[in-house]
Design a protein around this motif. Structure first.
Motif, PDB file in Angstrom:
ATOM      1  N   ASP A  56       0.867  -1.178   0.000  1.00  0.00           N
ATOM      2  CA  ASP A  56       0.000   0.000   0.000  1.00  0.00           C
ATOM      3  C   ASP A  56       0.903   1.226   0.000  1.00  0.00           C
ATOM      4  OD1 ASP A  56      -2.887  -0.973   0.469  1.00  0.00           O
ATOM      5  OD2 ASP A  56      -1.779  -2.035   2.029  1.00  0.00           O
ATOM      6  N   GLN A  57       1.094   1.812  -1.150  1.00  0.00           N
ATOM      7  CA  GLN A  57       1.953   2.988  -1.275  1.00  0.00           C
ATOM      8  C   GLN A  57       1.134   4.072  -1.963  1.00  0.00           C
ATOM      9  OE1 GLN A  57       4.753   3.156   0.196  1.00  0.00           O
ATOM     10  NE2 GLN A  57       6.195   4.503  -0.821  1.00  0.00           N
ATOM     11  N   GLU A  58       0.296   4.746  -1.169  1.00  0.00           N
ATOM     12  CA  GLU A  58      -0.577   5.781  -1.705  1.00  0.00           C
ATOM     13  C   GLU A  58       0.061   7.159  -1.602  1.00  0.00           C
ATOM     14  OE1 GLU A  58      -4.181   5.693   0.549  1.00  0.00           O
ATOM     15  OE2 GLU A  58      -4.474   3.544   0.288  1.00  0.00           O
ATOM     16  N   GLY A  59       0.852   7.377  -0.540  1.00  0.00           N
ATOM     17  CA  GLY A  59       1.303   8.702  -0.143  1.00  0.00           C
ATOM     18  C   GLY A  59       0.543   9.151   1.087  1.00  0.00           C
ATOM     19  N   GLY A  60       1.024  10.201   1.729  1.00  0.00           N
ATOM     20  CA  GLY A  60       0.371  10.665   2.939  1.00  0.00           C
ATOM     21  C   GLY A  60       0.504   9.658   4.056  1.00  0.00           C
ATOM     22  N   ARG A  61      -0.593   9.410   4.765  1.00  0.00           N
ATOM     23  CA  ARG A  61      -0.545   8.511   5.925  1.00  0.00           C
ATOM     24  C   ARG A  61      -0.536   7.039   5.552  1.00  0.00           C
ATOM     25  NH1 ARG A  61      -6.496   7.889   7.353  1.00  0.00           N
ATOM     26  NH2 ARG A  61      -7.527   9.333   5.921  1.00  0.00           N
ATOM     27  N   VAL A  62      -0.762   6.722   4.282  1.00  0.00           N
ATOM     28  CA  VAL A  62      -0.680   5.328   3.844  1.00  0.00           C
ATOM     29  C   VAL A  62       0.497   5.210   2.882  1.00  0.00           C
ATOM     30  CG1 VAL A  62      -1.884   3.391   2.789  1.00  0.00           C
ATOM     31  CG2 VAL A  62      -3.154   5.038   4.167  1.00  0.00           C
ATOM     32  N   GLN A  63       1.663   5.049   3.460  1.00  0.00           N
ATOM     33  CA  GLN A  63       2.908   4.951   2.697  1.00  0.00           C
ATOM     34  C   GLN A  63       3.852   4.058   3.490  1.00  0.00           C
ATOM     35  OE1 GLN A  63       4.579   8.648   1.293  1.00  0.00           O
ATOM     36  NE2 GLN A  63       6.600   7.773   0.995  1.00  0.00           N
ATOM     37  N   ARG A  64       3.994   2.811   3.033  1.00  0.00           N
ATOM     38  CA  ARG A  64       4.794   1.839   3.796  1.00  0.00           C
ATOM     39  C   ARG A  64       6.289   2.078   3.630  1.00  0.00           C
ATOM     40  NH1 ARG A  64      -0.014   1.179   6.048  1.00  0.00           N
ATOM     41  NH2 ARG A  64      -1.436  -0.186   4.875  1.00  0.00           N
ATOM     42  N   MET A  65       6.700   2.623   2.500  1.00  0.00           N
ATOM     43  CA  MET A  65       8.101   2.944   2.252  1.00  0.00           C
ATOM     44  C   MET A  65       8.245   4.464   2.267  1.00  0.00           C
ATOM     45  SD  MET A  65       8.810   0.155  -0.807  1.00  0.00           S
ATOM     46  CE  MET A  65      10.024   1.214  -1.574  1.00  0.00           C
ATOM     47  N   GLY A  66       9.007   4.972   3.218  1.00  0.00           N
ATOM     48  CA  GLY A  66       9.154   6.417   3.331  1.00  0.00           C
ATOM     49  C   GLY A  66      10.534   6.789   3.815  1.00  0.00           C
ATOM     50  N   PRO A  67      10.712   8.045   4.235  1.00  0.00           N
ATOM     51  CA  PRO A  67      12.017   8.508   4.715  1.00  0.00           C
ATOM     52  C   PRO A  67      12.544   7.596   5.835  1.00  0.00           C
ATOM     53  CG  PRO A  67      10.500  10.351   4.459  1.00  0.00           C
ATOM     54  CD  PRO A  67       9.696   9.099   4.288  1.00  0.00           C
ATOM     55  N   PRO A  68      13.867   7.407   5.937  1.00  0.00           N
ATOM     56  CA  PRO A  68      14.903   8.160   5.218  1.00  0.00           C
ATOM     57  C   PRO A  68      15.319   7.569   3.874  1.00  0.00           C
ATOM     58  CG  PRO A  68      15.925   6.739   6.839  1.00  0.00           C
ATOM     59  CD  PRO A  68      14.438   6.543   6.995  1.00  0.00           C
ATOM     60  N   HIS A  69      14.801   6.402   3.534  1.00  0.00           N
ATOM     61  CA  HIS A  69      15.300   5.741   2.325  1.00  0.00           C
ATOM     62  C   HIS A  69      14.521   6.102   1.069  1.00  0.00           C
ATOM     63  CE1 HIS A  69      17.994   3.392   4.766  1.00  0.00           C
ATOM     64  NE2 HIS A  69      16.988   2.961   5.510  1.00  0.00           N
ATOM     65  N   TRP A  70      13.266   6.566   1.233  1.00  0.00           N
ATOM     66  CA  TRP A  70      12.442   6.931   0.091  1.00  0.00           C
ATOM     67  C   TRP A  70      11.754   8.254   0.375  1.00  0.00           C
ATOM     68  CZ3 TRP A  70      12.507   2.059   2.345  1.00  0.00           C
ATOM     69  CH2 TRP A  70      13.095   1.050   1.561  1.00  0.00           C
ATOM     70  N   PRO A  71      11.348   8.973  -0.658  1.00  0.00           N
ATOM     71  CA  PRO A  71      10.689  10.267  -0.441  1.00  0.00           C
ATOM     72  C   PRO A  71       9.324  10.115   0.230  1.00  0.00           C
ATOM     73  CG  PRO A  71      11.415  10.018  -2.735  1.00  0.00           C
ATOM     74  CD  PRO A  71      11.542   8.674  -2.085  1.00  0.00           C
ATOM     75  N   ALA A  72       8.893  11.175   0.883  1.00  0.00           N
ATOM     76  CA  ALA A  72       7.515  11.263   1.367  1.00  0.00           C
ATOM     77  C   ALA A  72       6.661  11.825   0.236  1.00  0.00           C
ATOM     78  CB  ALA A  72       7.440  12.163   2.590  1.00  0.00           C
ATOM     79  N   TYR A  73       5.607  11.125  -0.107  1.00  0.00           N
ATOM     80  CA  TYR A  73       4.705  11.569  -1.172  1.00  0.00           C
ATOM     81  C   TYR A  73       3.446  12.173  -0.553  1.00  0.00           C
ATOM     82  CZ  TYR A  73       7.631   9.066  -4.510  1.00  0.00           C
ATOM     83  OH  TYR A  73       8.683   8.650  -5.280  1.00  0.00           O
ATOM     84  N   PRO A  74       2.781  13.068  -1.265  1.00  0.00           N
ATOM     85  CA  PRO A  74       1.584  13.703  -0.701  1.00  0.00           C
ATOM     86  C   PRO A  74       0.404  12.749  -0.643  1.00  0.00           C
ATOM     87  CG  PRO A  74       1.900  14.396  -2.969  1.00  0.00           C
ATOM     88  CD  PRO A  74       3.126  13.603  -2.595  1.00  0.00           C
ATOM     89  N   ALA A  75      -0.508  13.038   0.284  1.00  0.00           N
ATOM     90  CA  ALA A  75      -1.771  12.305   0.324  1.00  0.00           C
ATOM     91  C   ALA A  75      -2.558  12.574  -0.942  1.00  0.00           C
ATOM     92  CB  ALA A  75      -2.577  12.733   1.544  1.00  0.00           C
ATOM     93  N   GLY A  76      -3.443  11.665  -1.289  1.00  0.00           N
ATOM     94  CA  GLY A  76      -4.211  11.801  -2.522  1.00  0.00           C
ATOM     95  C   GLY A  76      -5.001  13.085  -2.602  1.00  0.00           C
TER      96      GLY A  76
END
Length: 334
Positions: free
Chosen positions: A65-85
C-alpha cells in the motif's frame, strides 16, 4: 505447479524458516508487504527475492500500500515522502499530470526493490459525515475528478512497471466507521450509490485488479459485506460497474468480518472473489486461510494471467533526478 488463490503477508524484515516452509507448501499467488517488513532498500530487495524463491517464480506479484500521505509503507529516510491523494485533488488544472508524475516516481521506488503491484488508486468518494479512514486519501468529492486523478495514477504506476489495484470496490466513501475495527453499514439508495460511489470504478473498469470493500450496502444486500456478497459481486461489481479483472478481498483479518478465518475465507470465495488477501503475517491465521482457499484455476486463473500480462517490468524511460525535481517544483508552485 498451480498457485493457491491467496496473497499473504510475513512477520518481519526477513523470512523465518517456518514461514519459508509454509509458503513453499501453500504456494500463494502473491505476497503483501507492510511497514513492519521495510528496512533498507537492500533488505527489502532481499525479502522480495526470498518470497519469490519460496514459490519458484520471478513474476510472483508482491504488493504494497503505497498511496502517499498517511498510507505509505516505504518512506524517509530511504524513500521520499509523497503527498496524500487529497493534495492532488486541490491542484486545479494540473492535478492529473502531477499525479501521474508522482505515481511514476513511486513505481520507480517500488520496482527497484522488487515490488510490482501497488494497492492504488483509491477511488472512494467521501460523503459528508463519513469516517476519516478514507479522508485525505481520496482525490476529491466528485466522481469525475476522482476518476480522472485515479486514471492518471494507475497509468503512472503501469508506466513504471507496477500494476495498480483500484480500491475499495464498489466504494468505501460513505462508511461511518473504520472497517479495520467494525463493519460499516451504508443505507444510501441504489440510485445514489450508482451516481456517486460506483462512478469512478465504472470509469476505470478496464484496470487489471481491484480490492473489495468490507461494507454492507443495505439497498443491495442488507446481510453481507460486499466482500462476501454474491449479489454485490455479480450485480454491481461485475454487472453495473462492468469490472472483469482480478477481484481480491480486502484484508481477511479486519474486524469488519466475523467468524473463524476459515469461515471468512469460504464466504468470500463462495461470493465470487478471485483471490483472498491476508495481511498481518500471523502464522496460525494464515494456515486457517490456506486450508479454505481454493487453487487458482478457471476464470480466476484467467483473470490473474490477464493482469500479469499487462505488467511491463522495463517500464518507460525516466530521468529520475529530473523527474523528482520537477515533481517537487510542481507541488511547491501549487
Amino acid at each position: 505447479m498451480t498457485s493457491r488463490a491467496l496473497i499473504l503477508g510475513c512477520a518481519g524484515k526477513s523470512l523465518s524458516a517456518d514461514e519459508a516452509a509454509f509458503f513453499r507448501d501453500a504456494r500463494p499467488w502473491g505476497f503483501i508487504l507492510f511497514k513492519r517488513n521495510i528496512g533498507t532498500p537492500q533488505e527489502v530487495r532481499a525479502l522480495t527475492d526470498a518470497l519469490r524463491d519460496c514459490v519458484g517464480s520471478d513474476r510472483t506479484p508482491i504488493l504494497i500500500d503505497q498511496e502517499g500521505g498517511r498510507v505509505q509503507r516505504m518512506g524517509p529516510p530511504h524513500w521520499p515522502a509523497y503527498p496524500a491523494g487529497g493534495r492532488y485533488g486541490r491542484l486545479e488544472g494540473r492535478a492529473a499530470a502531477i499525479a501521474h508524475l508522482g505515481a511514476r516516481l513511486m513505481a520507480h521506488d517500488l520496482a527497484e526493490v522488487g515490488i510490482n503491484v501497488d494497492c492504488a488508486p483509491v477511488l472512494d468518494v467521501p460523503a459528508p459525515g463519513s469516517h476519516d479512514i478514507i479522508g485525505d486519501r481520496a482525490y476529491g468529492t466528485h466522481p469525475a475528478s476522482v476518476a480522472e486523478i485515479g486514471r492518471a495514477i494507475a497509468e503512472g504506476l503501469m508506466a513504471g512497471g507496477v500494476l495498480p489495484v483500484m480500491k475499495h470496490i464498489p466504494g468505501h466513501g460513505r462508511a461511518a466507521c473504520d472497517s479495520h475495527h467494525g463493519l460499516p453499514v451504508v443505507d444510501a439508495t441504489r440510485d445514489d450509490l450508482a451516481t456517486q460511489d460506483f462512478g469512478p470504478f465504472r470509469a476505470l473498469a478496464d484496470l487489471p485488479m481491484a480490492m473489495s470493500a468490507h461494507v454492507v450496502f443495505t439497498a443491495i444486500d442488507p446481510e453481507r459485506p460486499a466482500t462476501q456478497s454474491a449479489t454485490v459481486i455479480r450485480d454491481v461489481i461485475r454487472g453495473a460497474i462492468g469490472f472483469d479483472g482480478l477481484l481480491m478481498t480486502d484484508d481477511l483479518s479486519m474486524h469488519a468480518l466475523t467468524g473463524t478465518f476459515r469461515e471468512r475465507t469460504e464466504r468470500a470465495f463462495a461470493a465470487g472473489v478471485d483471490v483472498g488477501l491476508h495481511c498481518n503475517g500471523a502464522m496460525h491465521e494464515m494456515q486457517d486461510v490456506a486450508t479454505a482457499a481454493p487453487l487458482l484455476d478457471g476464470r480466476a486463473a484467467a483473470r490473474a494471467a490477464a493482469a500479469l500480462a499487462r505488467l511491463d517490468p522495463a517500464g518507460d524511460p525516466l530521468d529520475v533526478p529530473e523527474a523528482r525535481a520537477r515533481f517537487a517544483a510542481a507541488l511547491a508552485a501549487a
